[in-house]
Every structure is written in C-alpha cells, then in structure tokens.
Motif scaffolding. Structure first.
Motif, mmCIF file in Angstrom:
data_model
loop_
_atom_site.group_PDB
_atom_site.id
_atom_site.type_symbol
_atom_site.label_atom_id
_atom_site.label_comp_id
_atom_site.label_asym_id
_atom_site.label_seq_id
_atom_site.Cartn_x
_atom_site.Cartn_y
_atom_site.Cartn_z
ATOM 1 N N LEU A 1 -1.831 -5.468 0.631
ATOM 2 C CA LEU A 1 -2.973 -5.147 1.806
ATOM 3 C C LEU A 1 -2.845 -5.910 3.062
ATOM 4 O O LEU A 1 -2.396 -5.911 4.043
ATOM 5 C CB LEU A 1 -4.193 -5.328 1.291
ATOM 6 C CG LEU A 1 -4.758 -4.697 -0.031
ATOM 7 C CD1 LEU A 1 -6.075 -4.860 -0.488
ATOM 8 C CD2 LEU A 1 -4.764 -3.185 0.499
ATOM 9 N N VAL B 1 -9.571 -1.774 5.742
ATOM 10 C CA VAL B 1 -9.588 -1.553 4.565
ATOM 11 C C VAL B 1 -10.994 -1.246 3.674
ATOM 12 O O VAL B 1 -12.048 -2.115 3.927
ATOM 13 C CB VAL B 1 -8.733 -2.847 3.844
ATOM 14 C CG1 VAL B 1 -8.647 -2.575 2.144
ATOM 15 C CG2 VAL B 1 -7.504 -3.003 4.177
ATOM 16 N N THR B 2 -11.080 -0.401 2.945
ATOM 17 C CA THR B 2 -12.173 0.179 2.404
ATOM 18 C C THR B 2 -12.024 -0.165 0.716
ATOM 19 O O THR B 2 -11.122 0.999 0.226
ATOM 20 C CB THR B 2 -12.803 1.403 2.848
ATOM 21 O OG1 THR B 2 -12.904 1.442 3.950
ATOM 22 C CG2 THR B 2 -14.054 1.727 2.101
ATOM 23 N N CYS B 3 -12.787 -0.678 -0.103
ATOM 24 C CA CYS B 3 -12.672 -0.501 -1.320
ATOM 25 C C CYS B 3 -13.293 0.672 -2.122
ATOM 26 O O CYS B 3 -14.409 0.725 -1.592
ATOM 27 C CB CYS B 3 -12.979 -1.975 -1.991
ATOM 28 S SG CYS B 3 -12.764 -2.041 -3.775
ATOM 29 N N TRP C 1 -8.218 1.526 -3.116
ATOM 30 C CA TRP C 1 -8.263 1.073 -1.527
ATOM 31 C C TRP C 1 -7.857 2.099 -0.600
ATOM 32 O O TRP C 1 -7.035 2.844 -0.821
ATOM 33 C CB TRP C 1 -7.576 -0.157 -1.141
ATOM 34 C CG TRP C 1 -8.095 -1.341 -1.641
ATOM 35 C CD1 TRP C 1 -9.149 -2.055 -1.432
ATOM 36 C CD2 TRP C 1 -7.964 -1.869 -3.256
ATOM 37 N NE1 TRP C 1 -9.251 -3.084 -2.155
ATOM 38 C CE2 TRP C 1 -8.680 -3.147 -3.126
ATOM 39 C CE3 TRP C 1 -7.158 -1.351 -4.180
ATOM 40 C CZ2 TRP C 1 -8.400 -3.751 -4.503
ATOM 41 C CZ3 TRP C 1 -7.171 -2.236 -5.243
ATOM 42 C CH2 TRP C 1 -7.731 -3.489 -5.543
#
Length: 757
Positions: free
Chosen positions: A207, A218-220, A240
């Motif tokens: 990342l 960034v989205t988890c 992610w």
C-alpha cells in the motif's frame, strides 16, 4: 526458548534464505551497472532487492537492518527516477553498502553485535549523495520508525465519534475533480491470502508503494470479517480498494505486487472517463473508454471466504455506466483465464515462468548420498558374486544385473546433481575481497569472472572459500603493481584479477590470475636461502622456485600488514586444496602476470574408476584421466638417461613410469616386453605412461576419505571398498607423476627433447 517452540522460527529462517537470493541479485545488478549497463530494468532489480529485504526485516522488527536498507533504498530510488546518475563514485558506495547490508543480514540472523560505527559511516555517505534533502529524509525516517514494528491488527472502528456509533465525517458534497492531463486513474482491489502472512509479507508495504506512485485513497473492506467469536488469526479476512491517480502504467503497479504473486488476489481497473479535456472522449461510447486488467495470482482460498466481488470495483471506476453492461467491458473471469488477462496487459508474470523450488535440509541430502554410496557398494558385491558363479552372460540374472547397474548409475547421477551448485555465490564473495583488499593497499583493481555457472559439489564450494580468499588477497597485495608502476610499465592504471572456472578432464579447474609483474624469482630464491629453507648452493628450476611459495613460513612481504607478512597463507592454501583431493600449480611470466591453477574433483562421493593390479595390490585410478591402454615391446621404449625412459606413441614420445616402483611396492621393471601401460592425460594436456601388472575392472566406487590420523602419502587421494569387501587405495596420478619427475629429472629431459609431456 528454543526455536522449535517458536512458531515464527520457520518463517524467519525462510526470510534469511530469501535474503541470500536477494543479495545475490543485488550484487549481479550492481556488477551489470559497473560493466556499463544503464537500462531501467537493471536499476529496478537493484532497487527491488533492497526494498524486499527492508520489507521482510520490518516484519521481524530488525530495526537496524530496516534503517540502513531504507536509506540505501532512498538513494537507489533517486537513481531509478533519473535524478541521480550511477557514476563510478556512486557505484563504489553502492558496492560498499551492499556488502554492509549482507553483514547486517548475517548479524541479524545470528543475533550478533551490530557495527554501529560502520553503519553510521555509510549512512553519512548516502546522506552526502542525497544532498540537502538528507536531513529532511532522516527526520521523516525517524517519524516512520513505527511503520517497521511487528504489525498489529486493531478492530476498533471508533474514529472519535462522540456517540460511539462509528465513523462520522461531514459530507462536504465536493464535485469529483478529474485527474490532470497525462494522469491515469486506477481502481485496485487487493485481497491477501493466508499464505501471504505466513511467508512474512505485510500488505502495508504494498500500500505504501502505491502511495509513492501518486495520489492514493485506500479503503479497507470489512465484509468478510466475522464476529469476534468466529475470528481466527490464521485466516485472511481483510481486503483493500485503492483509488490511485498517477502517471504510472499498469506494469509499474503490478511490479509493486510481484513479490506476493500467487499469495493474493489482485484486480487493476484503469478508468479513462474522467478526462474532460477532450469533448470527443466524453461523447464516445462507453465501450471505448474503459480498459480493465484483471490479475488473479492467488491459489484457491483456504479460509472458506468467498472471492471478492469484482463488479463493485468496475462500477466504482465508471459510475455513469447504464444498467445494461457494455459489450466490450470484460467482467471478472475465473482463475483459469487469469494468464490470458495478464498477457493482455503487456506485463507477463515472472512467477509463471519461474521454476518451483523445494528447500531441503542438507542433512537429508547427506543421508541420501550415503545411502547411494551403500547402494553402489552392494551393486558391486552382487556383480562380483554373479560373475564368480559361472552364470552365462546371456542369462536372465546377468541381464537383470545390467539393468540394475544402469539404474544405480542414474540414481547416483541424480543425487550428485542435487548436491552440485554453481560457483557463482563463491565468486561474488571474492568480489568483495577484491574491493576490500584493493582499498587496504591503495590500488585500483577490478575482478573479472568467467564460468560462474560451473557446478561443483556443495562441500567443495564451502571448503574452497578460505583458500580462494588467500589467493585473491595475494594477487592484489603481491601480484599487482601500484598505479604508478603500472603506468611506467605501459600498462593500464587499473589492475586486473581474473577468476575463471571450467570443467576439464572430468575435474573442475579454477584459475586465479593477475596482470601484474609476475614472480620475482631471484628475490624468492634469496629469501628461501636467508630463511634456511634451502641450501645456498641449491640449483632450482623456475617451477621449483615458484613452488617455494608454498613452504610454511615463507613470505615475500617486508612489512607485516593486514593482508600479508606473517608467513601464513600459501602453505595453508595447498593443504586445504589437497584435503579436497585437489592440486594447485603456479605459472608466472615476468612483466605479464601470475596464474594459480586449482584442480578439484567434481564430487567427493562417487567416481568412475579403473581397478588395476600392481605387485599383488589392488588400486583404483580415476577413469577420466585414462585415455588409452598399451601393451609394450622392448623396441617401443627408449632410454633418455639411466633410470629415465620414454615410450613412442604415434607421433611423439611420452615419459614412462613404473607405478609399482613409485609407490614403493617393488624395484623398477627391467624388461618392458608385454608390460601393460596406461596413458594418462592431465588438465594441462600433457601426457605420461604408467606401468601396471593388469587391468581388473571398470566400475563406480564410493570415495572414502582417509582420517587425519593417517599419514598423507604422496599420490594417495582416498580409499574405497570393493565388491568383495577389500579396501583399495584411490590414486592421484598427477601427484605420482609430478613426484616421479622431480626425483628422476625426467621433466627437464622431456622438455629439452620436445616430447609432449
């Protein structure tokens, strides 16, 4: 607590094994840059090697290794970006850093004391290369130290909402900002598999690599996260989604994940609809404005979790799509089609072409080798029993025996191939020795290597390191002149040391040569006389003077230094080579240079031998040195001087020696009529003839080393056990002939008469 109770011990050991491979790739890449290569891929290989070592070290909390690798990586990134040139001065620092990185890996593995002084010295050199940005980078690095602590997983999703109901962010209702011209927008879906964590990898590093490429959101994804009661630390539950705006292409994004190929699911979607600079693009059909690249490098999920929904990523990349799918947009395909999608992207997967490797403990291989040795002995015993029973050669038992012999040989060859390794790793270690030795004596020296892929038994490689180190240091310190002396002699200012390996006559020959001034034989002879090593009235040939260098306590250095002067070196080299069943010779030309040639057996386990009889003794000669057999008549033999004879072989003469006499079994043969002779060839293409009584057999024999408590007789290399249980000595024919020539003076005679021997 022992490592056997530590669940991370195996992963940690795998990390250090991988470090050896990465350090080898690092040295190869730097050497290519030093040799003039300036392609982007070579620079990337060097950068990725350091980056991967840093990433793995961070997973184990090896802070000193991480800190140094991070600064080294920062400078290499400047070279990769074209903001710095890898000139000779920079490469000199890079080589020193690569050597120190290797030391840090070794010390971290062995839990040794870290060389802080040397680390700070090299960090200062790297900071100097970065210029004014070095202080700022150092501050950022200190702020990021926590990034390299062992990773912990927090499931607390409270981001400060006073009500405790979760994340509450204000809705600013901002319009979407299109990327700048020349920028690409990607939607990347990344889901690690269980194996990614088991091998010591950490998603954070991938990342962060994406974040370095451009603007990154960034989205988890927590959809697969079970309740706390059902949570297992061995299962990968998180994934992610990354929105990346950057000028990089798909291949560069894939490169950030190349070290976890096969350990994750990866989908890359490139969206070009956001570029409003061209009205024609905005009016184009949907199917013409989006390209989807899907790469599935994972194995089948082992935790039972469903695969990631890839259509969600597609909708995110193109929010204005109509409900019905466009006909040219490719949905996510099953795993069987992943290779085709990868090929279409123009970045073939290195893992697809990589060979599968299984790491096996060396003790298991040693046991397998010993069992093969016992199999060879039992096969010989069975062969001898059947032959003595009087069975017909065409009987079923004899035919079965022949098939058994073929299978035994195939098994033996296969096992020996497992033990065989290229000498490349050994040669790379010598590169460092040359750099350190030349810096110590203030000489400009370059190492040239050939035959790095020559394979030899692993045991030979391990035990050859110390002798080669002595010889390389000797070449740099004694063999090569100073820069001023070289220029005065009309030579290039930079000295050259050659390290060449090759297979020759069934053996491995390694030559260490230099282009220096050669051996000063007058000085060597005088030193030997002064030290009382030889009588003052002794008359020695050039070869005999050269061999004085191997005497214990002999040194031509007038001043004791870190490299020489203590009289310990070349005698240790010869002893170590002889312990491996090898030989070492010297050839030197004044003003041109000196060559040390080492001849070693391919393996220390099994060899093809010729079993002969001499004075009622059974002996074994390596089959690869016997080129033909002869039966003599008296008219074939000529006397050169009393006690020295030659035999005519077609167009030339070859010196002849009685093997029984040379080994002390009997007096010399006086009548040559009907004598059996073996014509022997050496690595230098010279020939000699040995008189024996008879040839008994040709077979594979298992090499049994002689214990150190036994006196090492000249010409005796090892021993073996024959099929009838009898012990036979394995001979070193070159050693026998060399000693015989020295005692009879045949060598000088053959040279003066032009005999090819």
């Amino acid at each position: 607590m022992s490592d056997t109770n530590d669940p991370m011990a195996e992963i940690r050991a795998s990390f250090f094994i991988e470090c050896e491979e990465l350090l080898e790739a690092l040295q190869d890449g730097l050497q290519e840059l030093y040799d003039g290569a300036d392609d982007t891929e070579t620079i990337n290989v060097v950068f990725r090697a350091v980056h991967s070592i840093k990433g793995g070290a961070g997973a184990f909390g090896l802070e000193a290794l991480v800190r140094f690798a991070h600064r080294f990586e920062t400078v290499l990134d400047e070279v990769r970006a074209g903001r710095m040139t890898a000139d000779p001065d920079a490469l000199k620092v890079f080589f020193q850093c690569a050597d120190h990185l290797s030391d840090l890996v070794r010390i971290s593995r062995d839990a040794g004391e870290l060389p802080e002084e040397r680390t700070n010295e090299l960090l200062g050199s790297l900071n100097g290369m970065l210029g004014e940005d070095a202080a700022e980078e150092e501050a950022e690095e200190e702020d990021e130290d926590i990034d390299f602590q062992p990773a912990t997983l927090s499931l607390d999703m409270d981001f400060g909402d006073d009500d405790g109901d979760g994340l509450a962010l204000p809705d600013l209702d901002l319009p979407d900002i299109p990327p700048l011209p020349g920028q690409n927008q990607y939607t990347i879906t990344f889901k690690p598999e269980n194996e990614l964590y088991e091998t010591g990898n950490e998603p954070f590093h991938m990342l962060r690599a994406l974040d370095d490429m451009g603007e990154c959101v960034v989205t988890c994804n927590l959809d697969n996260l079970p309740d706390l009661e059902g949570l297992s630390p061995e299962n990968s539950c998180l994934s992610w989604t990354i929105e990346l705006t950057s000028a990089v292409d798909v291949a560069e994004i894939e490169a950030a994940f190349e070290f976890v190929e096969g350990l994750c699911s990866l989908e890359i979607v490139q969206d070009e609809t956001a570029d409003d600079t061209d009205p024609e693009i905005n009016d184009a059909p949907v199917e013409d404005v989006q390209e989807t690249t899907i790469i599935d490098t994972s194995q089948e999920p082992t935790d039972g979790s469903p695969p990631l929904p890839v259509d969600t990523a597609t909708e995110t990349a193109a929010p204005e799509l109509p409900p019905e799918p466009a006909k040219d947009i490719k949905p996510a395909e099953p795993k069987s089609s992943a290779p085709a999608a990868t090929a279409k992207s123009g970045a073939p997967s290195p893992a697809a072409a990589a060979k599968s490797v299984v790491r096996v403990d060396l003790d298991r291989i040693e046991r397998l080798v010993n069992l093969v040795g016992e199999l060879v002995i039992n096969q010989a015993m069975l062969s001898q029993s059947l032959e003595s029973s009087g069975l017909s050669p065409h009987s079923d038992a004899m035919n079965g025996l022949e098939e058994f012999q073929r299978l035994t040989r195939d098994i033996q060859d296969s096992v020996m191939m497992i033990r065989a390794q290229p000498v490349k790793s050994l040669f790379q270690r010598m590169s460092r020795i040359v750099r350190e030795a030349s810096a110590s004596v203030g000489k400009d020296v370059r190492l040239h290597t050939e035959g790095e892929n020559t394979e030899v038994d692993k045991t030979v490689i391990e035990r050859l390191a110390d002798p080669l180190t002595h010889m390389i240091r000797n070449a740099v310190d004694h063999g090569l002149e100073t820069s001023e002396e070289r220029l005065a002699a009309g030579k290039p200012e930079q000295g050259r040391v050659n390290l060449i390996a090759a297979h020759r006559s069934g053996r491995v020959v390694i030559d260490v040569s230099d282009d220096g001034g050669g051996i000063n034989r007058e000085k060597v002879l005088q030193i030997a006389i002064d030290k009382g090593l030889i009588p003052e009235e002794a008359t020695l040939s050039d070869s005999e003077i050269d061999n004085l260098l191997f005497l214990p306590g002999f040194s031509t250095a007038s001043v004791v230094s870190d490299l020489s002067g203590r009289g310990v070196g070349m005698d240790v080299v010869r002893t170590a080579i002889q312990a491996l069943g090898g030989r070492i010779t010297i050839s030197s030309t004044p003003g041109v240079g000196t060559t040390f040639s080492i001849s070693l057996p391919l393996t220390l386990a099994v060899l093809d031998g010729m079993v002969v009889q001499v004075a009622d003794e059974t002996l074994v000669l390596p089959l690869n040195v016997v080129i033909e057999t002869l039966t003599l008549t008296n008219k074939d033999v000529e006397m050169v001087r009393p006690g020295s004879f030659v035999v005519r072989v077609r167009s030339g003469f070859v010196p002849i020696f009685d093997l029984g006499k040379e080994l002390g079994y009997r007096e010399s043969v006086e009548d040559f009529e009907g004598c059996v002779v073996l014509l022997i060839a050496h690595e230098d293409e010279s020939h000699a003839a040995l008189i024996i009584d008879s040839i008994q057999d040709q077979r594979q024999v298992v090499i049994k080393g002689l214990d150190d408590s036994f006196y090492r007789a000249p010409g005796i290399a090892a021993a073996t056990i024959l099929g009838d249980g009898q012990i036979a000595l394995i001979l070193d024919t070159s050693d026998i002939i060399s000693n015989a020539m020295g005692s009879t003076g045949t060598k000088g005679t053959t040279q003066s008469t032009g005999i090819p021997a």
